[in-house]
Design an enzyme around this catalytic site. Sequence first.
Site, short mmCIF file in Angstrom:
data_model
loop_
_atom_site.label_atom_id
_atom_site.label_comp_id
_atom_site.label_asym_id
_atom_site.label_seq_id
_atom_site.Cartn_x
_atom_site.Cartn_y
_atom_site.Cartn_z
N HIS A 52 -13.82 0.40 9.43
CA HIS A 52 -13.31 0.24 8.07
C HIS A 52 -13.91 -0.96 7.33
O HIS A 52 -13.43 -1.34 6.28
CB HIS A 52 -11.78 0.16 8.05
CG HIS A 52 -11.15 1.33 8.72
ND1 HIS A 52 -11.00 2.53 8.08
CD2 HIS A 52 -10.69 1.50 9.98
CE1 HIS A 52 -10.45 3.40 8.93
NE2 HIS A 52 -10.27 2.80 10.09
N GLU B 72 -0.86 7.47 7.58
CA GLU B 72 -1.45 8.52 6.75
C GLU B 72 -2.20 9.48 7.66
O GLU B 72 -2.76 9.06 8.68
CB GLU B 72 -2.46 7.94 5.75
CG GLU B 72 -1.86 7.47 4.44
CD GLU B 72 -2.92 6.92 3.50
OE1 GLU B 72 -2.55 6.52 2.40
OE2 GLU B 72 -4.11 6.89 3.87
N LYS C 154 0.83 -1.20 0.00
CA LYS C 154 0.00 0.00 0.00
C LYS C 154 0.86 1.26 0.00
O LYS C 154 0.49 2.30 -0.53
CB LYS C 154 -0.95 0.00 1.20
CG LYS C 154 -1.88 -1.22 1.24
CD LYS C 154 -2.75 -1.33 0.01
CE LYS C 154 -3.57 -2.62 0.00
NZ LYS C 154 -4.27 -2.84 -1.27
N ARG D 116 -8.78 -7.20 -7.02
CA ARG D 116 -9.61 -8.40 -7.12
C ARG D 116 -11.07 -7.95 -7.23
O ARG D 116 -11.35 -6.76 -7.14
CB ARG D 116 -9.41 -9.31 -5.91
CG ARG D 116 -9.11 -8.60 -4.60
CD ARG D 116 -10.31 -8.21 -3.82
NE ARG D 116 -9.94 -7.51 -2.58
CZ ARG D 116 -10.80 -6.73 -1.93
NH1 ARG D 116 -12.01 -6.52 -2.40
NH2 ARG D 116 -10.44 -6.12 -0.82
#
Lengths: 509, 509, 168, 168
Positions: free
Chosen positions: B236, B201, B117, B293
Amino acid sequence: MQIRKVLIANRGEIALRVARTLREMGIRSVAVFSTADRDELHVRAADEAYPIGPPAPSESYLKIDRIVETAKKAGCDAVHPGYGFLSENAAFAQAVEEAGLVFIGPPPSAIAAAGDKLNARVAMARAGVPVIPGSDKPAATAKEAEAAAAKAGFPVALKAVGGGGGKGIRVVRKREDLAAAFARASAEAAAAFGNGAMYVERFLEGPRHIEVQVLADAHGNAIHLGERECSIQRRHQKLLEECPSPFVDKDLRARMGAAAVLAARAVGYRNAGTVEFLVDRGGSFHFLEMNTRIQVEHPITELVYGVDLVRLQVEIAEGRPLALAQGDFFPRGHAIEIRLTAEDPAAGFLPQTGRVQALRFPQGPGVRVDSHLYPGQEISLFYDPMIGKIVVHGRDRADAIARMRRALVEMRLVGVKTCAPLLLALLDDARFRNGEVDTGFLERFVAEGTWQRLPELNGLPAELPAVIAAVLYAHGRQGAGRAVVPPASSGDWVAAGRREQMKWGGPGA
Amino acid sequence: MQIRKVLIANRGEIALRVARTLREMGIRSVAVFSTADRDELHVRAADEAYPIGPPAPSESYLKIDRIVETAKKAGCDAVHPGYGFLSENAAFAQAVEEAGLVFIGPPPSAIAAAGDKLNARVAMARAGVPVIPGSDKPAATAKEAEAAAAKAGFPVALKAVGGGGGKGIRVVRKREDLAAAFARASAEAAAAFGNGAMYVERFLEGPRHIEVQVLADAHGNAIHLGERECSIQRRHQKLLEECPSPFVDKDLRARMGAAAVLAARAVGYRNAGTVEFLVDRGGSFHFLEMNTRIQVEHPITELVYGVDLVRLQVEIAEGRPLALAQGDFFPRGHAIEIRLTAEDPAAGFLPQTGRVQALRFPQGPGVRVDSHLYPGQEISLFYDPMIGKIVVHGRDRADAIARMRRALVEMRLVGVKTCAPLLLALLDDARFRNGEVDTGFLERFVAEGTWQRLPELNGLPAELPAVIAAVLYAHGRQGAGRAVVPPASSGDWVAAGRREQMKWGGPGA
Amino acid sequence: MRYFAKVEGKEYECVLEGSNGTLSVVVEGKRFSVDLRHIPRSHTWSVLLDGRSYEFTVHEHEDALELAGGAGVFHVSVEDARTHAARAQTVGARGAQGPRIVKAVMPGIVREVLVAPGHAVEKGQPLVILEAMKMQNEVRAAEPGKIRAVFVAKSDTVEKGARLVEIE
Amino acid sequence: MRYFAKVEGKEYECVLEGSNGTLSVVVEGKRFSVDLRHIPRSHTWSVLLDGRSYEFTVHEHEDALELAGGAGVFHVSVEDARTHAARAQTVGARGAQGPRIVKAVMPGIVREVLVAPGHAVEKGQPLVILEAMKMQNEVRAAEPGKIRAVFVAKSDTVEKGARLVEIE
């Protein structure tokens, strides 16, 4: 006006389907039920439910006065008739309106105009919609029918003036068979529609049955939502429908659509309706009849045109103008519906009754199910054998066929035989896959008998069913194989073992 | 090439969903299963099925060598990874390709590029796709994470370098909480992805989570199929998704779509993929991550764009060029998906296990169900709590919300608690109905607690549950009311009565 | 026949009267005519009450029935009049408080045991970490106290209701 | 253990052998290793046979099991070796033919009775008209003969298998 509470004058899958859309619209639904139907899903799905009589339809679902009275007592402001039963009965629509309620369907005058199939023929011919050669007046006796048949030319179709949907229709190929056929058909028509009068039309050989969905609002707007191919029929009962028709191109669609809108206007139509055509091999189409209610096969139009026809019916009945114009509607993909009927195609479509022991509907991409079946349900002999509809939507016709095949393979229904094995074989037939069908195709296909051959099942060794049955039997009787076979909770196999013993005289015989 | 036999390296609803499309394409499907899953629907729906180990995913569904070996032994020519498990594991894709099999998904290099990521962030920034301020290198220790966090500014999100789908993510609001959060998140990441490295982040306040579906073939064609609104999340994990997003207009859709195609090209993408963005209130969007995916929520795109994404995945993997161009795709109507999870929202989303005692899925117009649930199933604690997806399609957002509400009311599941009551309340919430949501909305909504109020049920008198329970109890114990209540076949109520007696000391206490 | 039904904390006295094949229930002076049907094999009951239609599924729990009707779930416990009266006399004796057993509220795998016998614990202190369905959940102390016993070890698989820790 | 299973008319001898928790069945020299699982409450069995997956529902009929597996339906009757041997000895005695009872092949309502005791009937002659699900069905004579008895009257509701008429 805003409709707030609707009585659904029907049962089974269509009552359930209407209740679903009403719930989505925030409108209260009121079910009615015969004593045979107390446990049915349409009763459980509605907000309210009232008994209206004994099982026989003539004593319950066809009782106009009782249904209207129930609607008034329950404080309804509208009635949805579904299909079948009273849906095309002008007197019912009239009674509903006279009680100060909204009939979610056409005006009684339009029902009467279209419902008298003979007068409808005459009206359509006058409006410029092409019709099939035949009667211009009713035949009350076999003699009168014979005269009309002589004029139209054999073979002929005997049709009930008060009928529709293929009910009470007989095809007569020879003059000498006419009298007997007339007697039987007229008796069935009298029983079903309260009117034994018949009319005669030339019977077209090898036509397709293609119908057009129309919508007309109270403000003079009338549009069509394309066609449905309904040629797969047995005894005039549709078993599989498609949208669009593999036979119809954009041009023919526009011409048939325009004719259908013309037909709707000719009878002063309002709400959703269907104009049925017979289409010959050259692409000429002839008015067959107009169905003044929601069709069984309406879901395929919903999938391909992206609409909810029942919602549109309610909106039109509320007096709202159609929000979209003809040009806003276009087909996307291909949809197929099959009607799951409790009939055994291997035994001449003998109606099946029994208890639903286990049930698994297909799911997943592009699959829609409309059915009132539930596990434990007793399939009754009082009503139509249609127990559900499986509908699929795919990118094109080939994908839709493959999807329907997958859906039928996935479906499990234990306890009642259905027409599914026949439909599965049909989906595999090369002629069907090429779209080479007419209204006689299914009956020929059934007669060919090849559909009854055991299918090649995933490379299934011929011995496997024997192996499985032997293991199940042993498991039930001796507990053999318990290491790999968990105990059957039901004990069915013990009972089965015992019965086998008894049947063949037991160990000592 | 033509793919003829595919191993599905997954379980549950996605394995079933892939098997369905394979069957429709005439491709043989091969299931794999852990010993806990022998009876699962994905095993029964496939043409072949092979055991791959004990229940723990690390011993079965994550065993690369065993799965590849099974695929080779079974004579497969391709592998579909589903989502989760090995679907975003570049080593797995690599092993599949090295075994001479086709991986139905992107090239290993693209998985690696997007799956790291942190590197993906860097690559996207370089390609001109907007990213969120944060790390440009991994943090192996809490100390390194602290340094990165100080640079990005609190609050921050700790994310697993090997993670995705919200797993292993922790939000840290204060510097002093960072060390503990890092330890837990890193441990979970190590367990889930085999890699404990994290990156940092800036945590955006109140953003929307909107993602774009992309498709890229082996011939350099890359298109997008619009966006999905995925802001309804808890920890999330998405619980409800919509297509299109109520926030996105045609212009923003075109800009986000173009950025998503750019992102796909930046990592050399091929096959179906998803580019996730965080969108702030002003409509600026930032790259979040790329999912290499099929997504859980892919059905809403299928309904609105009229495609079968799994079929397209297979076609792309076969090397076929995309048959349609960007301009051929446009949205029709509005679709919503909810994820049915076996979690009790009233008890802090505690995972629920148990046996499915009774099950009825919603059906009818505009309803699609993808679920591996079946009556009698034992919900196991080994796998994800998601037990199915209900998906609806309607004319517009209001109709779709009403339809989902109807579907959830229609659904019956006895034996396992789910998140459905929370979702039902959410559908009724005015803010949700106005589309005023962000990624924190659901957690605030849960915390408000108002969703737990007893709903106004069809004018239900407060006494009715008491009345019913008393009758059921009496029926079970004394046979009272037998005149109107048919005997319970299960005898549950007799047992219930007995237990009640015991619990409270029995008649003599 | 008199019954006492407690719905989400509120108690109702229900008097059942059957006559001529119909069942009436009188609750706090209101009379309900109930047409109640059991749908076999589905744990489902269909209720018609003055024309309104309700469909409930029923799930037995240890101490209550869970009635789920589409948009709503109700937890109801019932007892007959005699039991009700008997319980009223003994309820005063049930408040006694001894050692508290902390039980698993869900099945799972024990990932960590964070305490040992003799440890003093604060309210809210994590005791055990349980993992199920890929999520880790901390089991915390509801009250301050001292650990008397630990019943599980790391990597144990536990059922719902299993004893984890005893606090005194 | 030896069993005889007849599938759509063809008979197979099946020898079951269980060892080490696996079940093998030998049919005409071929050995099948079967992993057979009963799925509760669904009348469904899942079979894995050398990796191939089959799912059958099983419905008991009077004289056979109906195994339905997606695209195919099989009717299988089974007996054990002893019963099989016993039946083989008596089968010769079963051909005797007396009066024939015409039974209802479906439940329905009798709409017309077209014959009376003493009537002579031709092969194919309608005897009774039964109605079910809105369709009228004629019950016809399978052989010529003479009506010995009529068991139903107009408007009767009959179950499947009910005796309608006796022909001699």
